[in-house]
Design an enzyme around this catalytic site. Structure first.
Site, PDB file in Angstrom:
ATOM      1  CE  LYS A   1     -23.876  88.758  20.099  1.00  0.00           C
ATOM      2  NZ  LYS A   1     -24.787  87.691  19.256  1.00  0.00           N
TER       3      LYS A   1
ATOM      4  CG  ASN B   1     -27.037  89.571  17.033  1.00  0.00           C
ATOM      5  OD1 ASN B   1     -25.763  89.530  17.710  1.00  0.00           O
ATOM      6  ND2 ASN B   1     -28.054  88.678  17.107  1.00  0.00           N
TER       7      ASN B   1
ATOM      8  CD  GLU C   1     -24.627  83.080  28.935  1.00  0.00           C
ATOM      9  OE1 GLU C   1     -25.015  82.252  27.952  1.00  0.00           O
ATOM     10  OE2 GLU C   1     -25.222  84.431  28.797  1.00  0.00           O
TER      11      GLU C   1
ATOM     12  CG  HIS D   1     -24.866  86.990  24.631  1.00  0.00           C
ATOM     13  ND1 HIS D   1     -25.374  85.775  24.336  1.00  0.00           N
ATOM     14  CD2 HIS D   1     -24.858  86.611  26.085  1.00  0.00           C
ATOM     15  CE1 HIS D   1     -25.642  85.009  25.074  1.00  0.00           C
ATOM     16  NE2 HIS D   1     -25.190  85.305  26.298  1.00  0.00           N
TER      17      HIS D   1
ATOM     18  CE1 TYR E   1     -23.070  83.149  21.520  1.00  0.00           C
ATOM     19  CE2 TYR E   1     -20.854  83.812  21.225  1.00  0.00           C
ATOM     20  CZ  TYR E   1     -21.903  84.073  21.394  1.00  0.00           C
ATOM     21  OH  TYR E   1     -22.589  85.195  21.532  1.00  0.00           O
TER      22      TYR E   1
HETATM   23  P1  GDP Z   1     -29.527  84.926  20.836  1.00  0.00           P
HETATM   24  O1  GDP Z   1     -29.825  84.396  22.153  1.00  0.00           O
HETATM   25  O2  GDP Z   1     -30.590  85.867  20.574  1.00  0.00           O
HETATM   26  O3  GDP Z   1     -28.260  85.608  20.807  1.00  0.00           O
HETATM   27  O4  GDP Z   1     -29.524  83.914  19.583  1.00  0.00           O
HETATM   28  P2  GDP Z   1     -28.847  82.230  19.665  1.00  0.00           P
HETATM   29  O5  GDP Z   1     -28.481  81.732  21.095  1.00  0.00           O
HETATM   30  O6  GDP Z   1     -29.724  81.608  18.852  1.00  0.00           O
HETATM   31  O7  GDP Z   1     -27.652  82.467  18.552  1.00  0.00           O
HETATM   32  C1  GDP Z   1     -26.247  82.933  19.380  1.00  0.00           C
HETATM   33  C2  GDP Z   1     -25.782  83.958  17.985  1.00  0.00           C
HETATM   34  O8  GDP Z   1     -25.295  83.355  16.932  1.00  0.00           O
HETATM   35  C3  GDP Z   1     -26.628  84.815  17.908  1.00  0.00           C
HETATM   36  O9  GDP Z   1     -26.788  86.171  18.644  1.00  0.00           O
HETATM   37  C4  GDP Z   1     -26.129  85.306  16.584  1.00  0.00           C
HETATM   38  O10 GDP Z   1     -24.656  86.357  16.742  1.00  0.00           O
HETATM   39  C5  GDP Z   1     -25.489  83.926  15.666  1.00  0.00           C
HETATM   40  N1  GDP Z   1     -26.381  83.506  14.906  1.00  0.00           N
HETATM   41  C6  GDP Z   1     -27.590  82.996  15.161  1.00  0.00           C
HETATM   42  N2  GDP Z   1     -28.445  82.344  14.006  1.00  0.00           N
HETATM   43  C7  GDP Z   1     -27.356  82.903  13.029  1.00  0.00           C
HETATM   44  C8  GDP Z   1     -27.501  82.452  11.709  1.00  0.00           C
HETATM   45  O11 GDP Z   1     -28.136  82.005  11.229  1.00  0.00           O
HETATM   46  N3  GDP Z   1     -26.438  82.767  11.145  1.00  0.00           N
HETATM   47  C9  GDP Z   1     -25.124  83.505  11.503  1.00  0.00           C
HETATM   48  N4  GDP Z   1     -24.154  83.793  10.825  1.00  0.00           N
HETATM   49  N5  GDP Z   1     -25.192  83.663  13.020  1.00  0.00           N
HETATM   50  C10 GDP Z   1     -26.126  83.336  13.595  1.00  0.00           C
END
Ligand code: GDP
Length: 139
Positions: free
Chosen positions: A11, A114, A128, A117, A51
């Site tokens: 990222k 973070n 994807e 991905h 997303y």
């Molecule tokens: P992943 O599969 O571990 O990447 O997590 P998710 O699919 O739940 O979320 C997708 C991405 O959205 C995450 O990797 C974060 O970059 C972002 N994200 C998830 N939860 C949060 C949150 O509570 N706040 C913010 N700002 N970003 C979030």
């Protein structure tokens, strides 16, 4: 046994901080073969499409702003049990909860920025990978 490929992105935060090479090496050391890789930048439209599942979430706007804030590295990775094992390699979504030695533990600072991905299912890995690469771009 789940399928043989997963999809990853390094990222904008990790690319900007110069962690790209270390993360790619980490992934290779974990036994993954790179079968496609691209340095690019997401438009708002492309990030929204990628997303789309999060469109109704409160953090969607922030997520799109972050993911379009700078270049990313997209890659397709191959290994047995690729998807599930890679989730363990990257660690929990929130780096504060990511296990020691995982990519997010090592290189991420916050739940939104973070570092990486990783696909969450074989089905999404295929979707994807196809979103970023055509069949001629995989080796
Ligand atoms: P992943 O599969 O571990 O990447 O997590 P998710 O699919 O739940 O979320 C997708 C991405 O959205 C995450 O990797 C974060 O970059 C972002 N994200 C998830 N939860 C949060 C949150 O509570 N706040 C913010 N700002 N970003 C979030």
């Amino acid at each position: 046994m789940s399928g043989k490929i997963t999809f990853t992105m390094i990222k904008p935060d990790a690319v900007a901080k110069g962690h790209t090479g270390k993360i790619i090496d980490h992934v290779i050391q974990k036994g993954y073969k790179l079968v496609a890789m691209k340095y690019t930048r997401l438009s708002e439209e492309k990030a929204g499409e990628f997303y789309a599942i999060h469109r109704e979430r409160p953090f969607f706007k922030d997520l799109i702003a972050f993911m379009t804030s700078g270049p990313i590295v997209a890659a397709v990775l191959e290994k047995e049990n690729a998807v599930a094992d890679y989730r363990n390699v990257i660690g929990a979504t929130d780096p504060a909860k990511a296990e020691v030695g995982t990519i997010r533990n090592l290189y991420a600072k916050s739940i939104d920025a973070n570092a990486v991905h990783g696909s969450d299912s074989d089905e999404n890995a295929a979707i994807e990978a196809a979103f970023f690469f055509n069949g001629f771009e995989r080796f």
